[in-house]
Design a protein around this motif. Structure first.
Motif, PDB file in Angstrom:
ATOM      1  N   LEU A  63      -7.522  -6.068 -12.205  1.00 46.10           N
ATOM      2  CA  LEU A  63      -7.455  -5.916 -10.690  1.00 46.10           C
ATOM      3  C   LEU A  63      -8.653  -5.978  -9.845  1.00 46.10           C
ATOM      4  O   LEU A  63      -9.553  -4.995 -10.455  1.00 46.10           O
ATOM      5  N   ARG A  64      -9.003  -6.909  -9.118  1.00 45.56           N
ATOM      6  CA  ARG A  64     -10.306  -6.952  -8.354  1.00 45.56           C
ATOM      7  C   ARG A  64      -9.966  -7.191  -6.835  1.00 45.56           C
ATOM      8  O   ARG A  64      -8.907  -7.590  -6.585  1.00 45.56           O
ATOM      9  N   CYS A  65     -10.614  -6.443  -5.954  1.00 44.65           N
ATOM     10  CA  CYS A  65     -10.566  -6.561  -4.538  1.00 44.65           C
ATOM     11  C   CYS A  65     -10.783  -7.914  -4.181  1.00 44.65           C
ATOM     12  O   CYS A  65     -11.748  -8.672  -4.637  1.00 44.65           O
ATOM     13  N   ALA A  66      -9.607  -8.426  -3.352  1.00 43.58           N
ATOM     14  CA  ALA A  66      -9.878 -10.061  -3.133  1.00 43.58           C
ATOM     15  C   ALA A  66     -11.178 -10.178  -1.993  1.00 43.58           C
ATOM     16  O   ALA A  66     -11.699 -11.521  -1.886  1.00 43.58           O
ATOM     17  N   HIS A  67     -11.767  -9.209  -1.597  1.00 46.90           N
ATOM     18  CA  HIS A  67     -12.759  -9.345  -0.503  1.00 46.90           C
ATOM     19  C   HIS A  67     -14.334  -9.168  -1.180  1.00 46.90           C
ATOM     20  O   HIS A  67     -15.238 -10.137  -0.890  1.00 46.90           O
ATOM     21  N   CYS A  68     -14.253  -8.093  -1.959  1.00 49.74           N
ATOM     22  CA  CYS A  68     -15.622  -7.773  -2.346  1.00 49.74           C
ATOM     23  C   CYS A  68     -15.949  -8.018  -3.826  1.00 49.74           C
ATOM     24  O   CYS A  68     -17.044  -8.015  -4.479  1.00 49.74           O
ATOM     25  N   GLY A  69     -14.761  -8.080  -4.722  1.00 53.60           N
ATOM     26  CA  GLY A  69     -14.727  -8.594  -6.208  1.00 53.60           C
ATOM     27  C   GLY A  69     -14.955  -7.440  -6.804  1.00 53.60           C
ATOM     28  O   GLY A  69     -14.833  -7.453  -8.087  1.00 53.60           O
ATOM     29  N   GLU A  70     -14.821  -5.990  -6.401  1.00 61.30           N
ATOM     30  CA  GLU A  70     -14.971  -4.873  -7.094  1.00 61.30           C
ATOM     31  C   GLU A  70     -13.727  -4.485  -7.832  1.00 61.30           C
ATOM     32  O   GLU A  70     -12.675  -4.968  -7.038  1.00 61.30           O
ATOM     33  N   PRO A  71     -13.672  -3.780  -8.979  1.00 66.01           N
ATOM     34  CA  PRO A  71     -12.356  -3.391  -9.389  1.00 66.01           C
ATOM     35  C   PRO A  71     -11.629  -2.778  -8.547  1.00 66.01           C
ATOM     36  O   PRO A  71     -12.042  -1.968  -7.679  1.00 66.01           O
ATOM     37  N   MET A  72     -10.431  -2.784  -8.499  1.00 67.94           N
ATOM     38  CA  MET A  72      -9.428  -1.993  -7.508  1.00 67.94           C
ATOM     39  C   MET A  72      -8.277  -1.305  -8.180  1.00 67.94           C
ATOM     40  O   MET A  72      -7.544  -2.048  -9.000  1.00 67.94           O
ATOM     41  N   HIS A  73      -8.305   0.016  -8.056  1.00 61.42           N
ATOM     42  CA  HIS A  73      -7.158   0.928  -8.771  1.00 61.42           C
ATOM     43  C   HIS A  73      -6.577   1.587  -7.919  1.00 61.42           C
ATOM     44  O   HIS A  73      -7.069   1.884  -6.691  1.00 61.42           O
ATOM     45  N   GLY A  74      -5.429   2.288  -8.104  1.00 59.09           N
ATOM     46  CA  GLY A  74      -4.703   2.988  -7.348  1.00 59.09           C
ATOM     47  C   GLY A  74      -5.412   4.164  -6.526  1.00 59.09           C
ATOM     48  O   GLY A  74      -5.250   4.485  -5.335  1.00 59.09           O
ATOM     49  N   GLY A  75      -6.708   4.652  -7.150  1.00 59.75           N
ATOM     50  CA  GLY A  75      -7.188   5.751  -6.652  1.00 59.75           C
ATOM     51  C   GLY A  75      -8.496   5.100  -5.741  1.00 59.75           C
ATOM     52  O   GLY A  75      -9.271   5.972  -4.980  1.00 59.75           O
ATOM     53  N   ASP A  76      -8.532   3.896  -5.723  1.00 63.62           N
ATOM     54  CA  ASP A  76      -9.571   3.081  -5.144  1.00 63.62           C
ATOM     55  C   ASP A  76      -9.154   2.835  -3.658  1.00 63.62           C
ATOM     56  O   ASP A  76      -9.821   2.009  -2.819  1.00 63.62           O
ATOM     57  N   VAL A  77      -7.801   2.983  -3.279  1.00 64.64           N
ATOM     58  CA  VAL A  77      -7.331   2.448  -1.909  1.00 64.64           C
ATOM     59  C   VAL A  77      -6.488   3.539  -1.372  1.00 64.64           C
ATOM     60  O   VAL A  77      -6.115   4.558  -1.781  1.00 64.64           O
ATOM     61  N   ASP A  78      -6.520   3.210   0.109  1.00 64.45           N
ATOM     62  CA  ASP A  78      -5.722   3.955   0.756  1.00 64.45           C
ATOM     63  C   ASP A  78      -4.477   2.962   1.437  1.00 64.45           C
ATOM     64  O   ASP A  78      -4.660   2.075   2.173  1.00 64.45           O
ATOM     65  N   PRO A  79      -3.278   3.421   1.042  1.00 62.18           N
ATOM     66  CA  PRO A  79      -2.077   2.785   1.559  1.00 62.18           C
ATOM     67  C   PRO A  79      -1.859   3.034   3.160  1.00 62.18           C
ATOM     68  O   PRO A  79      -1.880   4.353   3.352  1.00 62.18           O
ATOM     69  N   LEU A  80      -1.950   2.140   3.812  1.00 59.19           N
ATOM     70  CA  LEU A  80      -1.741   2.027   5.368  1.00 59.19           C
ATOM     71  C   LEU A  80      -0.501   1.280   5.777  1.00 59.19           C
ATOM     72  O   LEU A  80       0.089   0.357   5.289  1.00 59.19           O
ATOM     73  N   PRO A  81       0.083   1.790   6.718  1.00 60.58           N
ATOM     74  CA  PRO A  81       1.444   0.821   7.106  1.00 60.58           C
ATOM     75  C   PRO A  81       0.851  -0.507   7.451  1.00 60.58           C
ATOM     76  O   PRO A  81      -0.190  -0.696   8.391  1.00 60.58           O
ATOM     77  N   GLY A  82       1.712  -1.459   7.058  1.00 59.81           N
ATOM     78  CA  GLY A  82       1.470  -2.785   7.565  1.00 59.81           C
ATOM     79  C   GLY A  82       2.591  -3.412   8.726  1.00 59.81           C
ATOM     80  O   GLY A  82       3.309  -2.478   8.913  1.00 59.81           O
ATOM     81  N   PRO A  83       2.343  -4.654   9.175  1.00 60.26           N
ATOM     82  CA  PRO A  83       3.217  -5.122  10.203  1.00 60.26           C
ATOM     83  C   PRO A  83       4.567  -5.037   9.911  1.00 60.26           C
ATOM     84  O   PRO A  83       5.555  -4.979  10.706  1.00 60.26           O
ATOM     85  N   GLY A  84       4.971  -5.141   8.596  1.00 55.90           N
ATOM     86  CA  GLY A  84       6.417  -5.033   8.097  1.00 55.90           C
ATOM     87  C   GLY A  84       6.989  -3.756   7.742  1.00 55.90           C
ATOM     88  O   GLY A  84       8.175  -3.483   7.021  1.00 55.90           O
ATOM     89  N   ALA A  85       6.250  -2.603   8.008  1.00 53.63           N
ATOM     90  CA  ALA A  85       6.570  -1.140   7.800  1.00 53.63           C
ATOM     91  C   ALA A  85       7.862  -0.928   8.576  1.00 53.63           C
ATOM     92  O   ALA A  85       8.143  -1.290   9.543  1.00 53.63           O
ATOM     93  N   ALA A  86       8.519   0.006   7.837  1.00 51.80           N
ATOM     94  CA  ALA A  86       9.626   0.473   8.602  1.00 51.80           C
ATOM     95  C   ALA A  86       9.302   1.355   9.572  1.00 51.80           C
ATOM     96  O   ALA A  86       8.491   2.469   9.275  1.00 51.80           O
ATOM     97  N   VAL A  87      10.103   1.476  10.793  1.00 51.54           N
ATOM     98  CA  VAL A  87       9.759   2.064  11.889  1.00 51.54           C
ATOM     99  C   VAL A  87      10.415   3.430  11.672  1.00 51.54           C
ATOM    100  O   VAL A  87      11.662   3.771  11.578  1.00 51.54           O
TER     101      VAL A  87
END
Length: 150
Positions: free
Chosen positions: A126-150
């Motif tokens: 898994l790699r970040c689509a923007h910077c190409g760096e490896p991307m794992h669960g500990g490398d991201v912050d899940p944020l609410p998206g436009p389709g999130a339940a309200v």
């Protein structure tokens, strides 16, 4: 007992599991990907009952992951990955990497992947689509998206 409708949840993981969460589905997709496109080939390789295989193939076709193409006048069909299904193979490759790392044991991985572009044996990462760096669960912050339940 009524099955939970994962496809109606506001969660991409749940929606994906609604399509391929039943254990036979990823194995059917794997077999179609490697070239086993006919019912009898799939049934023989998986050892699955004809009834269950028919149900799973019908569901995967209905979900737009596989398409049926006639190859005989009887009629008989071959099954092929759609674009949607081909992208699920990427997910299966990531699952394979995890299984190879944690479950292959001393015998090692049962399958190797040769990358077309470089000719080398490799594995999915898994790699970040923007910077190409490896991307794992500990490398991201899940944020609410436009389709999130309200």
């Amino acid at each position: 007992m009524q099955r939970t409708k994962f496809g109606e949840m506001a969660c991409s993981i749940a929606r994906t599991l609604d399509v391929i969460g039943e254990p036979w589905s990823p194995l059917i997709l794997r077999d179609v990907w490697v070239g086993m496109t006919r019912f009898d080939q799939l049934q023989a390789d998986l050892g699955i009952s004809r009834k269950v295989l028919t149900e799973r193939l019908t569901y995967l076709v209905d979900q737009g992951v596989l398409e049926r193409r006639p190859y005989d006048r009887r009629p008989r069909y071959e099954y092929h990955l759609t674009t949607k299904g081909a992208e699920l193979v990427d997910l299966l490759m990531v699952m394979t990497s995890w299984g190879d790392r944690w479950l292959a044991g001393e015998a090692g991985p049962p399958v190797l992947y040769r990358h077309h572009a470089c000719g080398e044996i490799s594995h999915a990462e898994l790699r970040c689509a923007h910077c190409g760096e490896p991307m794992h669960g500990g490398d991201v912050d899940p944020l609410p998206g436009p389709g999130a339940a309200v």
